[in-house]
Design a protein around this motif. Structure first.
Motif, PDB file in Angstrom:
ATOM      1  N   MET A 134      19.600 -12.613 -25.752  1.00 51.83           N
ATOM      2  CA  MET A 134      19.250 -12.012 -26.825  1.00 51.83           C
ATOM      3  C   MET A 134      19.563 -10.393 -26.495  1.00 51.83           C
ATOM      4  N   ARG A 135      19.451  -9.432 -26.986  1.00 49.49           N
ATOM      5  CA  ARG A 135      20.241  -8.298 -27.113  1.00 49.49           C
ATOM      6  C   ARG A 135      19.012  -7.683 -27.867  1.00 49.49           C
ATOM      7  N   ALA A 136      17.634  -7.011 -26.998  1.00 40.29           N
ATOM      8  CA  ALA A 136      16.635  -6.181 -28.528  1.00 40.29           C
ATOM      9  C   ALA A 136      16.853  -4.745 -27.989  1.00 40.29           C
ATOM     10  N   LEU A 137      16.999  -3.947 -29.320  1.00 38.94           N
ATOM     11  CA  LEU A 137      16.692  -2.452 -29.274  1.00 38.94           C
ATOM     12  C   LEU A 137      15.483  -2.068 -30.053  1.00 38.94           C
ATOM     13  N   ILE A 138      14.743  -1.258 -28.757  1.00 35.57           N
ATOM     14  CA  ILE A 138      12.901  -1.162 -29.109  1.00 35.57           C
ATOM     15  C   ILE A 138      13.099   0.328 -29.923  1.00 35.57           C
ATOM     16  N   THR A 139      12.114   1.240 -30.615  1.00 38.21           N
ATOM     17  CA  THR A 139      12.462   2.213 -30.783  1.00 38.21           C
ATOM     18  C   THR A 139      11.318   2.599 -30.439  1.00 38.21           C
ATOM     19  N   GLY A 140      10.399   3.736 -30.051  1.00 32.52           N
ATOM     20  CA  GLY A 140       9.123   3.607 -30.108  1.00 32.52           C
ATOM     21  C   GLY A 140       8.855   2.702 -28.451  1.00 32.52           C
ATOM     22  N   GLY A 141       9.825   2.596 -27.558  1.00 34.87           N
ATOM     23  CA  GLY A 141       9.549   2.035 -26.918  1.00 34.87           C
ATOM     24  C   GLY A 141       8.743   2.165 -25.897  1.00 34.87           C
ATOM     25  N   ALA A 142       8.662   3.530 -25.465  1.00 34.44           N
ATOM     26  CA  ALA A 142       7.324   4.329 -24.593  1.00 34.44           C
ATOM     27  C   ALA A 142       6.805   3.936 -25.071  1.00 34.44           C
ATOM     28  N   GLY A 143       6.493   3.905 -26.809  1.00 34.99           N
ATOM     29  CA  GLY A 143       4.891   3.900 -26.734  1.00 34.99           C
ATOM     30  C   GLY A 143       4.191   2.580 -26.292  1.00 34.99           C
ATOM     31  N   PHE A 144       2.984   2.362 -27.033  1.00 33.62           N
ATOM     32  CA  PHE A 144       1.399   1.295 -26.788  1.00 33.62           C
ATOM     33  C   PHE A 144       2.644   0.316 -27.794  1.00 33.62           C
ATOM     34  N   ILE A 145       2.499  -0.201 -28.770  1.00 30.06           N
ATOM     35  CA  ILE A 145       3.090  -1.647 -28.483  1.00 30.06           C
ATOM     36  C   ILE A 145       4.447  -1.454 -28.153  1.00 30.06           C
ATOM     37  N   GLY A 197      12.746 -13.167 -19.612  1.00 27.01           N
ATOM     38  CA  GLY A 197      13.729 -12.516 -19.267  1.00 27.01           C
ATOM     39  C   GLY A 197      14.663 -13.249 -19.934  1.00 27.01           C
ATOM     40  N   ASN A 198      16.428 -13.056 -19.681  1.00 30.59           N
ATOM     41  CA  ASN A 198      17.046 -13.396 -20.386  1.00 30.59           C
ATOM     42  C   ASN A 198      17.659 -13.083 -21.488  1.00 30.59           C
ATOM     43  N   GLN A 199      17.116 -11.497 -21.629  1.00 33.84           N
ATOM     44  CA  GLN A 199      17.446 -10.868 -22.458  1.00 33.84           C
ATOM     45  C   GLN A 199      17.801  -9.017 -22.040  1.00 33.84           C
ATOM     46  N   GLU A 200      18.871  -8.926 -22.576  1.00 37.58           N
ATOM     47  CA  GLU A 200      18.685  -7.483 -23.005  1.00 37.58           C
ATOM     48  C   GLU A 200      18.063  -6.052 -23.123  1.00 37.58           C
ATOM     49  N   ILE A 201      17.636  -5.611 -23.166  1.00 33.35           N
ATOM     50  CA  ILE A 201      16.289  -4.648 -23.885  1.00 33.35           C
ATOM     51  C   ILE A 201      16.965  -3.189 -23.487  1.00 33.35           C
ATOM     52  N   LEU A 202      16.750  -2.732 -24.839  1.00 30.85           N
ATOM     53  CA  LEU A 202      16.776  -1.163 -24.862  1.00 30.85           C
ATOM     54  C   LEU A 202      16.159  -0.263 -25.167  1.00 30.85           C
ATOM     55  N   THR A 203      15.463   0.677 -24.544  1.00 32.40           N
ATOM     56  CA  THR A 203      14.173   1.505 -25.308  1.00 32.40           C
ATOM     57  C   THR A 203      14.822   2.749 -25.685  1.00 32.40           C
ATOM     58  N   VAL A 250      19.275   7.934 -32.766  1.00 31.45           N
ATOM     59  CA  VAL A 250      19.331   6.168 -32.693  1.00 31.45           C
ATOM     60  C   VAL A 250      20.416   5.141 -33.654  1.00 31.45           C
ATOM     61  N   PRO A 251      20.194   5.896 -34.374  1.00 30.33           N
ATOM     62  CA  PRO A 251      21.370   5.313 -35.379  1.00 30.33           C
ATOM     63  C   PRO A 251      22.545   5.500 -34.525  1.00 30.33           C
ATOM     64  N   GLY A 252      23.467   6.153 -34.395  1.00 29.77           N
ATOM     65  CA  GLY A 252      24.399   6.095 -33.636  1.00 29.77           C
ATOM     66  C   GLY A 252      24.832   5.462 -32.051  1.00 29.77           C
ATOM     67  N   LEU A 253      23.366   5.533 -31.584  1.00 33.30           N
ATOM     68  CA  LEU A 253      23.382   4.055 -30.455  1.00 33.30           C
ATOM     69  C   LEU A 253      24.115   2.336 -30.565  1.00 33.30           C
ATOM     70  N   ILE A 254      23.392   2.611 -32.251  1.00 34.88           N
ATOM     71  CA  ILE A 254      23.369   0.761 -33.021  1.00 34.88           C
ATOM     72  C   ILE A 254      24.984   0.581 -32.234  1.00 34.88           C
ATOM     73  N   PRO A 255      25.746   1.017 -32.646  1.00 37.36           N
ATOM     74  CA  PRO A 255      26.626   0.610 -32.803  1.00 37.36           C
ATOM     75  C   PRO A 255      27.568  -0.104 -31.729  1.00 37.36           C
ATOM     76  N   TYR A 256      26.757   0.464 -30.767  1.00 39.21           N
ATOM     77  CA  TYR A 256      27.481   0.712 -29.081  1.00 39.21           C
ATOM     78  C   TYR A 256      26.831  -0.491 -28.922  1.00 39.21           C
ATOM     79  N   ASP A 310      21.041  -7.803 -30.764  1.00 39.61           N
ATOM     80  CA  ASP A 310      20.524  -9.018 -32.283  1.00 39.61           C
ATOM     81  C   ASP A 310      19.782  -8.705 -33.431  1.00 39.61           C
ATOM     82  N   VAL A 311      18.521  -7.691 -32.779  1.00 39.37           N
ATOM     83  CA  VAL A 311      17.599  -6.970 -33.214  1.00 39.37           C
ATOM     84  C   VAL A 311      16.938  -6.082 -33.015  1.00 39.37           C
ATOM     85  N   VAL A 312      16.787  -5.521 -34.089  1.00 37.06           N
ATOM     86  CA  VAL A 312      16.057  -3.844 -33.915  1.00 37.06           C
ATOM     87  C   VAL A 312      14.442  -3.975 -34.418  1.00 37.06           C
TER      88      VAL A 312
END
Ligand code: NAD
Length: 332
Positions: free
Chosen positions: A1-12, A24-30, A61-67, A71-73
Motif C-alpha cells: 500500500m502507498r500512503a501519502l501523509i500531509t502534515g507528516g512531520a506534525g504530531f499525528i 512494513g510492506n508499505q510505501e510512505i511519503l510524508t 502537494v496536489p502536484g505530487l499526487i499524480p506522481y 492508494d490513500v491520502v
C-alpha cells in the motif's frame, strides 16, 4: 500500500508514519512545510527510520499526487489554532478549506480516498447551549448526554463557529462529498507532540511543569475533554484505510466519525494539573477564550462499531507516558 501523509512531520503525521513503517510492506511519503515548531525534530525521527519526506507547502502537494500515486491520502496538514484563526481568518481558510479541496480533487483523479482529521469545533456553540452541571473540579453535561457524549447527528447548524471550526467543516464536507472519511477529533495527545498555548494543552502543560513555569488557565479550569492517545487514534486511521482499500467497504466512504477517548477518558484542566502536583492556588487564571467549550466529550460508538475499534490507552497511563516523553525531549 502507498500512503501519502500531509502534515507528516506534525504530531499525528509522525506517529502514523512511524506505525506504518513498523508494520512494513508499505510505501510512505510524508510532506510538511515544517512550520510547526517541533516538526524539524520529528523530521529527524522520520529520517532515522528511512521514511521518505518532501518539504512542501500544502498548495504544492496536489502536484505530487499524480506522481506518487497513493492508494490513500492521510490529510493532516492544517492551521491548527483557534486563536490564530480568529486573528487571521483568511489564512486559516486558505490552508484548511482551500488546501483541503485541492488535495481532495487531486486524490479523486486517481481514485485515492482521503482520510481527514476534522474537529469537534465543527459543532460550534451548539455545544455550549446544552444544560451543564458544575462539580468541584469539572463541568459535565446534564441529562441524557451525561456519560454518553455528543454523537455525529448533533447539529452543526444555526450556531456561531470560530473561523477554525468553519474552515475545518468546509474541508470535512469536501472530503466526504468525494468519498473520504472525516474524523471529528476531540483532543489527541502523545509522543512527538509539541503543545503550545493555543493547541495541544496536555503537552503544553507538561512542558510548563517540567520547566518550572507558571501555568495560565483560560476560564475556570473545569472544562473537560475526552482525551485520546495517539496510538489509539493511529490504530483507527489505519483500520479505516484498510477497510476502504483492502476490504472495499464503500459504505464507510463519505462518513463522519466522532473520535475521542469517550467518557471514561475525560479529564479537566484542574484535574490534570492536580495529577501533576499543581493545585488550583498555584495556577494563574485569565478570561475564557472565544467559543471555548466547557464540556466536550463524544459518543464514539459509531467508530467502534464500524471499525471494531476501542481506545486501549487509559488516560492515566497515557498522561504519565506523555510526561515522561516530554521530560526526555525538552530540546523540542
Ligand atoms: N491534536 C489534536 O488534539 C487535534 C484535535 C482535533 C483536530 N486535529 C487535527 O488533526 C490534524 C493534525 O494535528 P496535529 O496535532 O498533528 O498538528 P501539528 O501542528 O502537529 O501537525 C500539522 C502539521 O502540518 C504542517 N503544516 C501546517 N500548515 C502547513 C502548510 N500550509 N503546508 C504544509 N504543511 C503545513 C505543520 O508544520 C505541522 O507539522 C490537524 O488537521 C488538526 O486540525 C488535531
Amino acid at each position: 500500500m502507498r500512503a501519502l501523509i500531509t502534515g507528516g512531520a506534525g504530531f499525528i503525521g509522525t506517529n502514523l508514519a512511524l506505525k506504518l513503517a513498523e508494520i512494513g510492506n508499505q510505501e510512505i511519503l510524508t510532506t510538511d512545510n515544517l512550520s510547526r515548531r517541533g516538526s524539524e525534530f520529528n523530521l529527524e525521527t522520520l529520517q532515522s527510520k528511512d521514511i521518505s519526506f518532501k518539504k512542501s507547502e500544502l498548495e504544492d502537494v496536489p502536484g505530487l499526487i499524480p506522481y506518487f500515486k497513493p492508494d490513500v491520502v492521510y490529510h493532516f496538514a492544517a492551521q491548527v489554532a483557534v486563536t490564530d484563526s480568529v486573528t487571521s481568518p483568511k489564512r486559516d481558510f486558505d490552508i484548511n478549506a482551500k488546501g483541503t479541496i485541492d488535495i481532495v480533487l487531486a486524490a479523486r483523479e486517481i481514485l485515492a480516498p482521503v482520510i481527514y482529521t476534522s474537529t469537534n469545533k465543527v459543532f460550534g456553540d451548539n455545544v455550549n447551549e446544552l444544560p451543564l452541571e458544575e462539580f468541584k473540579t469539572r463541568w459535565d453535561f446534564q441529562g441524557e448526554l451525561k456519560g454518553k457524549g455528543i454523537n455525529e447527528d448533533f447539529s452543526i447548524d444555526s450556531s456561531h463557529h470560530t473561523p477554525y471550526g468553519i474552515s475545518k467543516l468546509v474541508g470535512e464536507m469536501y472530503v466526504r462529498e468525494y468519498g473520504g472519511i472525516a474524523n471529528r477529533c476531540s483532543c489527541m495527545y502523545g509522543p512527538h507532540q509539541n503543545g503550545i498555548v493555543d493547541q495541544g494543552w496536555l503537552s503544553h502543560i507538561a512542558k510548563k511543569i517540567i520547566a518550572g513555569e507558571k501555568i495560565t488557565i483560560y476560564g475556570d479550569g473545569k472544562q473537560i475533554r475526552d482525551v485520546l492517545h495517539s496510538d489509539d487514534a493511529i490504530d483507527l486511521f489505519i483500520k479505516q484505510g484498510k477497510a476502504i482499500i483492502s476490504q472495499g467497504k464503500e459504505e464507510f466512504q463519505g462518513q463522519a466519525y466522532n473520535v475521542g477517548g469517550g467518557y471514561e477518558n475525560t479529564i479537566s484542566l484542574l484535574e490534570l494539573c492536580s495529577m501533576w502536583g499543581k493545585e488550583k492556588k498555584e495556577l494563574n487564571f485569565e478570561n475564557w477564550r472565544p467559543a471555548d467549550q466547557k464540556v466536550f466529550y463524544c459518543d464514539i460508538s459509531k467508530a467502534q462499531e464500524h471499525f471494531d475499534w476501542k481506545p486501549q490507552v487509559g488516560y492515566k497511563q497515557g498522561i504519565d507516558q506523555l510526561y515522561q516523553w516530554t521530560k526526555e525531549n525538552q530540546h523540542i
